[in-house]
Design an enzyme around this catalytic site. Structure first.
Site, PDB file in Angstrom:
ATOM      1  N   TRP A 101       0.831  -1.207   0.000  1.00  0.00           N
ATOM      2  CA  TRP A 101       0.000   0.000   0.000  1.00  0.00           C
ATOM      3  C   TRP A 101       0.860   1.251   0.000  1.00  0.00           C
ATOM      4  O   TRP A 101       0.544   2.246  -0.661  1.00  0.00           O
ATOM      5  CB  TRP A 101      -0.976  -0.003   1.174  1.00  0.00           C
ATOM      6  CG  TRP A 101      -1.978  -1.106   1.079  1.00  0.00           C
ATOM      7  CD1 TRP A 101      -2.160  -2.121   1.971  1.00  0.00           C
ATOM      8  CD2 TRP A 101      -2.941  -1.314   0.036  1.00  0.00           C
ATOM      9  NE1 TRP A 101      -3.174  -2.947   1.534  1.00  0.00           N
ATOM     10  CE2 TRP A 101      -3.662  -2.481   0.361  1.00  0.00           C
ATOM     11  CE3 TRP A 101      -3.248  -0.645  -1.145  1.00  0.00           C
ATOM     12  CZ2 TRP A 101      -4.686  -2.994  -0.451  1.00  0.00           C
ATOM     13  CZ3 TRP A 101      -4.269  -1.148  -1.959  1.00  0.00           C
ATOM     14  CH2 TRP A 101      -4.971  -2.296  -1.608  1.00  0.00           C
ATOM     15  N   ASP A 171      -1.482   6.712   6.229  1.00  0.00           N
ATOM     16  CA  ASP A 171      -2.611   5.869   5.839  1.00  0.00           C
ATOM     17  C   ASP A 171      -2.848   4.912   7.010  1.00  0.00           C
ATOM     18  O   ASP A 171      -1.997   4.081   7.320  1.00  0.00           O
ATOM     19  CB  ASP A 171      -2.234   5.097   4.565  1.00  0.00           C
ATOM     20  CG  ASP A 171      -3.252   4.030   4.164  1.00  0.00           C
ATOM     21  OD1 ASP A 171      -4.240   3.833   4.890  1.00  0.00           O
ATOM     22  OD2 ASP A 171      -3.040   3.383   3.119  1.00  0.00           O
ATOM     23  N   LYS A 195     -11.961  -1.601   6.758  1.00  0.00           N
ATOM     24  CA  LYS A 195     -11.155  -2.547   7.528  1.00  0.00           C
ATOM     25  C   LYS A 195     -11.634  -2.586   8.977  1.00  0.00           C
ATOM     26  O   LYS A 195     -11.819  -3.643   9.535  1.00  0.00           O
ATOM     27  CB  LYS A 195      -9.672  -2.159   7.490  1.00  0.00           C
ATOM     28  CG  LYS A 195      -9.112  -1.903   6.088  1.00  0.00           C
ATOM     29  CD  LYS A 195      -8.953  -3.167   5.274  1.00  0.00           C
ATOM     30  CE  LYS A 195      -8.830  -2.924   3.775  1.00  0.00           C
ATOM     31  NZ  LYS A 195      -7.618  -2.272   3.335  1.00  0.00           N
TER      32      LYS A 195
END
Ligand SMILES: *Cc1c(COP(=O)(O)O)cnc(C)c1O
Length: 361
Positions: A101, A171, A195
């Site tokens: 990511w 993030d 999530k």
């Protein structure tokens, strides 16, 4: 109807209490005769939902008044572009590459300016967090970027990097609200909610006001990606993901009721310890991450034998433990034990692993 223990990395398990409440309100939200899904985003009813959600999040995270809270769409991946577009005044930023990511965000930033890779743990398949105490951060970097919890590899930053005075952008998709954080240490915190907070379709961005430019420094930034557009409109420039925001609001209340982020952290530590303690003494399974960098949320593990891994995943599924297969790029197994995973889920998983270990010794 039976519910499974869902160890998915995302979209992921939500608190049953929240789902039941939403079900009860599905056809008639508090006497207004319609579902939140059918409601105008300009209605008083919805304004109340989004205002309350924002206030509850502010309370939970102790977000100072000089930070804006935005409810956005486009996934965390869209912020990979929005971050450089809004922040790259000098056209330069430092990225710490701790997994896929972070790498994706880094590659996206390169489209809009000079993104410098100042540290990486790619040499050992991202199984650790590099030492970030003295990184070669360019003098004129606009920000330092991290992916705080690495969903795929199961590592987490336990201490934040020394940014040498630059703004920190994080993030936090897979660790959002899993424990208290000091918001003032960050310039921007953002994450997709699917999530740990709610249904896919909502991204929450917490941005210090002075970092929201009047005009994005990157030329031709789309209106929708200029943070100012949504900041000025209270996240209602266009139709927001209304239903998702409503569910997020319920999850905020659920965490508040549990005792807030300190209580959440204690529970998450307890759950993670059950799994890691077992992994550390198991002769069959082993964790893949350096101990000091282990995530509380995503726990990857392997047997070392791909066939045995597959057998475990299949038998676990048959026993009601879903989505334990590791990420397609890593293999093995991964148990995501987000906030809403009950402690019994982890206890039962470990009991199942013990049994599997005995049977396959
Ligand atoms: C899942 C995930 C993403 C991608 O989120 P999308 O909402 O699918 O764009 C980004 N960062 C992290 C840390 C993630 O876990």
């Amino acid at each position: 109807m039976g519910r499974v223990y869902n160890f998915s990395a995302g979209p992921a398990v939500l608190p049953e209490e929240v789902l039941r409440e939403a079900a009860e309100e599905m056809l008639d939200y508090r006497g207004c005769g319609m579902s939140v899904m059918e409601m105008s985003h300009r209605s008083k009813m919805f304004q109340q939902i989004i205002d309350e959600a924002e206030q509850d999040l502010r309370d939970l995270m102790q977000i100072p008044d000089n930070y804006k809270v935005l409810f956005l769409q486009g996934g965390a991946s869209q912020q990979f572009a929005a971050v450089p577009m809004n922040l790259m005044k000098n056209g330069k930023a430092a990225y710490i590459i701790t997994g896929q990511w972070a790498k994706k965000a880094f590659q996206e930033a390169k489209k809009y300016g000079e993104a410098v890779d100042v540290a990486s743990s790619a040499d050992k398949t991202f199984s650790y967090i590099p030492d970030c105490s003295d990184l070669p951060i360019p003098e004129d970097a606009d920000y330092v970027y991290i992916c705080q919890n690495n969903t795929i590899y199961g590592t987490v930053f336990k201490t934040l990097p020394n940014t040498k005075g630059k703004e920190l952008v994080a993030d936090v998709s897979s660790c959002f609200l899993s424990e208290p954080i000091d918001v003032t240490k960050y310039g921007v915190i953002y994450g997709g909610v699917q999530k740990n907070i709610g249904p896919a379709g909502v991204v929450i961005a917490i941005i210090r006001e002075d970092l929201i430019p009047e005009e994005p420094p990157v030329k031709d930034t789309p209106t929708m990606l200029a943070w100012k557009t949504q900041a000025d409109a209270g996240s209602l420039y266009n139709t927001p993901p209304c239903y998702g925001i409503y569910i997020c609001g319920k999850v905020f209340k659920w965490i508040k009721k549990l005792g807030g982020l300190e209580a959440m952290k204690a529970l998450n530590e307890k759950k993670a310890a059950i799994l890691y303690d077992y992994l550390d003494q198991s002769k069959l399974f082993k964790g893949t991450v350096r101990k000091e960098d282990r995530s509380l949320m995503n726990v990857p593990f392997i047997t070392g034998d791909a066939d045995l891994d597959a057998k475990f995943v299949a038998e676990a599924k048959a026993a009601g433990f879903e989505n334990l297969k590791g990420h397609r790029t890593v293999g093995g197994m991964r148990a995501s034990i987000y906030n809403a995973m009950p402690i019994e889920g982890v206890e039962k998983l470990v009991a199942f692993m013990k049994k599997f270990e005995e049977e396959n010794a």
